[in-house]
Design a protein around this motif. Structure first.
Motif, short mmCIF file in Angstrom:
data_model
loop_
_atom_site.label_atom_id
_atom_site.label_comp_id
_atom_site.label_asym_id
_atom_site.label_seq_id
_atom_site.Cartn_x
_atom_site.Cartn_y
_atom_site.Cartn_z
N PHE A 120 -1.94 5.90 18.65
CA PHE A 120 -1.86 4.54 18.12
C PHE A 120 -2.66 4.40 16.83
O PHE A 120 -2.30 3.63 15.94
N GLU A 121 -3.77 5.16 16.73
CA GLU A 121 -4.64 5.08 15.55
C GLU A 121 -4.19 6.02 14.43
O GLU A 121 -4.89 6.18 13.44
N LEU A 175 -4.83 -2.45 20.24
CA LEU A 175 -3.95 -1.75 19.30
C LEU A 175 -2.48 -2.06 19.60
O LEU A 175 -1.67 -2.22 18.68
N LEU A 176 -2.15 -2.14 20.86
CA LEU A 176 -0.79 -2.48 21.26
C LEU A 176 -0.42 -3.87 20.76
O LEU A 176 0.67 -4.08 20.22
N TYR A 181 9.26 13.21 23.92
CA TYR A 181 8.42 12.23 24.62
C TYR A 181 9.05 10.84 24.69
O TYR A 181 8.48 9.93 25.28
N GLY A 182 10.19 10.66 24.07
CA GLY A 182 10.83 9.36 24.09
C GLY A 182 10.22 8.41 23.08
O GLY A 182 9.66 8.82 22.08
N THR A 183 10.30 7.13 23.40
CA THR A 183 9.85 6.09 22.48
C THR A 183 8.44 5.60 22.83
O THR A 183 7.90 5.93 23.88
N TYR A 184 7.90 4.80 21.93
CA TYR A 184 6.61 4.15 22.22
C TYR A 184 6.73 3.31 23.49
O TYR A 184 5.85 3.35 24.35
N ILE A 232 -5.13 7.46 28.60
CA ILE A 232 -5.29 6.26 27.76
C ILE A 232 -5.90 6.65 26.42
O ILE A 232 -5.39 6.26 25.36
N ALA A 233 -6.97 7.44 26.44
CA ALA A 233 -7.63 7.86 25.20
C ALA A 233 -6.69 8.69 24.32
O ALA A 233 -6.69 8.56 23.09
N GLY A 234 -5.86 9.51 24.95
CA GLY A 234 -4.91 10.32 24.19
C GLY A 234 -3.87 9.47 23.48
O GLY A 234 -3.50 9.76 22.34
N ILE A 235 -3.40 8.44 24.15
CA ILE A 235 -2.41 7.55 23.53
C ILE A 235 -3.07 6.68 22.46
O ILE A 235 -2.48 6.44 21.40
#
Length: 156
Positions: A66-67, A107-108, A125-128, A59-62
């Motif tokens: 996002f930031e 953020l999402l 990695y594909g899409t968001y 989660i923190a990595g994503i």
């Protein structure tokens, strides 16, 4: 309701406050555990603390992406939990998970729907959308493990 709002709601359901899919969530399952219970190793299973760290790591990595940051997480480090030796350390891990989860969801929600079909960091990695769906699915997978481990602990 926008697609990002729906995804954010699904993410919050598994981590923070939902009951719809599994009739529980991470916060519900983890909030009543002591640090001693969280670090008990049953056979070859990961501990609840390790699974908690693992989910927060991703989660923190994503959130970092996002930031506007880089994707800095590596699978090989995703179970590198520092020792938990007190209730305070356990609560710090839980609070980090809750904080990172809220940040992920917020953020999402701010993301335009059009961003969901953009490449996430690198085409491999594909899409968001794929990564957000993957985070939700990954979370449910480990929520199931935590729920089962917790039942095993209570039966001891």
């Amino acid at each position: 309701m926008s697609t990002v709002s729906q995804l954010s709601k699904r993410f919050r359901e598994v981590l923070l406050d939902g009951l719809w899919i599994a009739n529980t969530n991470f916060k519900n399952q983890l909030s009543d555990l002591s640090w001693e219970q969280a670090v008990i190793k049953i056979d070859s299973l990961n501990t609840i603390a390790m699974l908690t760290f693992h989910i927060d790591y991703y989660i923190a990595g994503i959130v970092n992406v996002f930031e506007g940051g880089d994707l800095e997480i590596k699978d090989k480090f995703s179970f590198d939990l520092p020792p938990i030796e007190s209730q305070q350390q356990w609560e710090e891990l839980l609070n980090k998970l809750w904080k990172d989860s809220e940040k992920f969801a917020a953020l999402l929600e701010q993301m335009p729907d059009s961003k969901l079909d953009e490449v996430f960091v690198d085409e491999k990695y594909g899409t968001y959308r794929r990564n957000i769906d993957g985070m939700i699915e990954h979370s449910y997978y480990h929520l199931g493990q935590i729920t089962l481990i917790k039942k095993l602990l209570k039966s001891r």
